[in-house]
Every structure is written in C-alpha cells, then in structure tokens.
Design a protein around this motif. Structure first.
Motif, mmCIF file in Angstrom:
data_model
loop_
_atom_site.group_PDB
_atom_site.id
_atom_site.type_symbol
_atom_site.label_atom_id
_atom_site.label_comp_id
_atom_site.label_asym_id
_atom_site.label_seq_id
_atom_site.Cartn_x
_atom_site.Cartn_y
_atom_site.Cartn_z
ATOM 1 N N GLU A 1 39.136 11.242 119.070
ATOM 2 C CA GLU A 1 40.212 12.082 118.495
ATOM 3 C C GLU A 1 39.825 13.480 118.153
ATOM 4 O O GLU A 1 40.704 14.602 118.329
ATOM 5 C CB GLU A 1 41.077 11.413 117.412
ATOM 6 N N GLY A 2 38.753 13.613 117.633
ATOM 7 C CA GLY A 2 38.183 14.942 117.352
ATOM 8 C C GLY A 2 38.101 15.732 118.694
ATOM 9 O O GLY A 2 38.676 17.020 118.693
ATOM 10 N N ALA A 3 37.747 15.320 119.476
ATOM 11 C CA ALA A 3 37.448 15.971 120.841
ATOM 12 C C ALA A 3 38.854 16.033 121.638
ATOM 13 O O ALA A 3 39.047 17.247 122.152
ATOM 14 C CB ALA A 3 36.637 15.060 122.039
ATOM 15 N N LYS A 4 39.622 15.405 121.541
ATOM 16 C CA LYS A 4 41.084 15.261 121.696
ATOM 17 C C LYS A 4 41.820 16.908 121.270
ATOM 18 O O LYS A 4 42.354 17.633 121.786
ATOM 19 C CB LYS A 4 41.902 14.086 121.825
ATOM 20 N N PHE A 5 41.670 16.653 119.944
ATOM 21 C CA PHE A 5 42.324 17.916 118.790
ATOM 22 C C PHE A 5 41.606 19.178 119.546
ATOM 23 O O PHE A 5 42.264 20.158 119.700
ATOM 24 C CB PHE A 5 42.093 17.676 117.582
ATOM 25 N N VAL A 6 40.256 19.219 119.567
ATOM 26 C CA VAL A 6 39.594 20.689 120.004
ATOM 27 C C VAL A 6 40.332 20.964 121.433
ATOM 28 O O VAL A 6 40.199 22.104 121.634
ATOM 29 C CB VAL A 6 38.217 20.451 119.851
ATOM 30 N N GLN A 7 40.292 19.881 122.220
ATOM 31 C CA GLN A 7 40.694 20.213 123.746
ATOM 32 C C GLN A 7 42.028 20.935 123.585
ATOM 33 O O GLN A 7 42.250 21.706 124.334
ATOM 34 C CB GLN A 7 40.634 19.223 124.419
ATOM 35 N N GLN A 8 42.891 20.273 122.847
ATOM 36 C CA GLN A 8 44.404 20.788 122.804
ATOM 37 C C GLN A 8 44.692 22.086 121.818
ATOM 38 O O GLN A 8 45.495 22.622 122.095
ATOM 39 C CB GLN A 8 45.128 19.485 122.202
ATOM 40 N N ASN A 9 43.466 22.269 120.894
ATOM 41 C CA ASN A 9 43.676 23.171 120.095
ATOM 42 C C ASN A 9 42.276 24.129 120.126
ATOM 43 O O ASN A 9 41.312 24.061 119.131
ATOM 44 C CB ASN A 9 43.893 22.983 118.676
ATOM 45 N N PRO A 10 42.018 24.735 121.215
ATOM 46 C CA PRO A 10 40.675 25.521 121.311
ATOM 47 C C PRO A 10 40.274 26.457 120.299
ATOM 48 O O PRO A 10 39.093 26.879 120.111
ATOM 49 C CB PRO A 10 40.613 26.015 122.817
ATOM 50 N N ASN A 11 41.092 27.109 119.472
ATOM 51 C CA ASN A 11 40.853 28.187 118.528
ATOM 52 C C ASN A 11 40.465 27.363 117.144
ATOM 53 O O ASN A 11 40.461 28.001 116.100
ATOM 54 C CB ASN A 11 42.048 28.947 118.270
ATOM 55 N N TYR A 12 40.378 25.802 117.103
ATOM 56 C CA TYR A 12 39.941 25.170 115.967
ATOM 57 C C TYR A 12 38.639 24.311 116.098
ATOM 58 O O TYR A 12 38.316 24.112 117.348
ATOM 59 C CB TYR A 12 41.190 24.245 115.423
ATOM 60 N N TYR A 13 37.961 24.126 115.117
ATOM 61 C CA TYR A 13 36.875 23.262 114.915
ATOM 62 C C TYR A 13 37.110 22.255 113.881
ATOM 63 O O TYR A 13 37.845 22.374 113.120
ATOM 64 C CB TYR A 13 35.612 23.807 114.839
ATOM 65 N N ILE A 14 36.203 21.140 114.133
ATOM 66 C CA ILE A 14 36.274 19.959 113.274
ATOM 67 C C ILE A 14 35.472 20.529 112.316
ATOM 68 O O ILE A 14 34.247 20.230 112.311
ATOM 69 C CB ILE A 14 36.081 18.292 113.848
ATOM 70 N N LYS A 15 35.737 20.365 110.922
ATOM 71 C CA LYS A 15 34.914 20.618 109.818
ATOM 72 C C LYS A 15 34.455 19.069 109.267
ATOM 73 O O LYS A 15 33.223 19.106 108.767
ATOM 74 C CB LYS A 15 35.779 21.456 108.701
ATOM 75 N N ARG A 16 35.380 18.282 109.231
ATOM 76 C CA ARG A 16 35.119 17.006 108.620
ATOM 77 C C ARG A 16 36.011 15.857 109.090
ATOM 78 O O ARG A 16 37.180 16.130 109.412
ATOM 79 C CB ARG A 16 35.270 17.285 106.972
ATOM 80 N N ALA A 17 35.482 14.707 109.420
ATOM 81 C CA ALA A 17 36.252 13.503 109.716
ATOM 82 C C ALA A 17 35.896 12.559 108.653
ATOM 83 O O ALA A 17 34.933 12.234 108.372
ATOM 84 C CB ALA A 17 35.921 12.923 111.072
ATOM 85 N N VAL A 18 36.998 11.894 107.921
ATOM 86 C CA VAL A 18 36.831 10.773 107.130
ATOM 87 C C VAL A 18 37.698 9.688 107.316
ATOM 88 O O VAL A 18 38.979 10.094 107.811
ATOM 89 C CB VAL A 18 37.360 11.454 105.611
ATOM 90 N N CYS A 19 37.210 8.482 107.288
ATOM 91 C CA CYS A 19 38.033 7.254 107.197
ATOM 92 C C CYS A 19 38.152 6.997 105.854
ATOM 93 O O CYS A 19 37.451 6.789 105.031
ATOM 94 C CB CYS A 19 37.275 6.295 108.103
ATOM 95 N N ARG A 20 39.506 6.435 105.536
ATOM 96 C CA ARG A 20 40.006 6.081 104.201
ATOM 97 C C ARG A 20 40.950 5.223 104.175
ATOM 98 O O ARG A 20 41.672 5.017 105.319
ATOM 99 C CB ARG A 20 40.339 7.102 103.544
ATOM 100 N N PRO A 21 41.156 4.365 103.268
ATOM 101 C CA PRO A 21 42.444 3.329 103.272
ATOM 102 C C PRO A 21 43.437 4.234 103.371
ATOM 103 O O PRO A 21 43.848 5.290 102.675
ATOM 104 C CB PRO A 21 42.333 3.034 101.700
ATOM 105 N N ALA A 22 44.467 3.597 104.246
ATOM 106 C CA ALA A 22 45.716 4.467 104.572
ATOM 107 C C ALA A 22 46.728 4.409 103.480
ATOM 108 O O ALA A 22 46.810 3.335 102.493
ATOM 109 C CB ALA A 22 46.588 3.780 105.643
#
Length: 63
Positions: A39-60
């Motif tokens: 999902e991080g790769a998809k986001f960056v591909q769709q939004n090339p002016n952004y980078y992923i700083k942090r990815a967290v899995c947590r209870p919904a």
C-alpha cells in the motif's frame, strides 16, 4: 480487527498527514505489515511528491 495507518510527508515543504488504509476484516499483524509495503508503494506511485514517513498497524477504531 486491524487498520494500517500511513504517515506521509511532502517532499516540498513540511506538510505531513495521516492516511488510513482499509484492510480486510480477517487481516492479522503479519498481513498488515506486508500490506504496508504494498500500500505504501501504491500511495507513492499515485502521489510522487510524497514519501512514507511511518507505517503503523493498530487496532481499528470501531464506530
């Protein structure tokens, strides 16, 4: 139930924001962490002016 939350920041300026990513109801922690890569790769591909700083899995949050 887990949710994936990406913190994304702009390459131009100091703009950071949180992007929740929906996951399937039966996704476990390992599946969530693997999804963060995809999902991080998809986001960056769709939004090339952004980078992923942090990815967290947590209870919904349930409403």
């Amino acid at each position: 139930m887990l949710e994936l939350v990406l913190t994304v920041c702009s390459l131009v300026g100091a703009d950071c924001r949180i992007e929740p990513v929906p996951l399937q109801a039966n996704t476990n922690m390992l599946g969530c962490m693997m999804a963060s890569q995809i999902e991080g790769a998809k986001f960056v591909q769709q939004n090339p002016n952004y980078y992923i700083k942090r990815a967290v899995c947590r209870p919904a949050k349930t409403a």
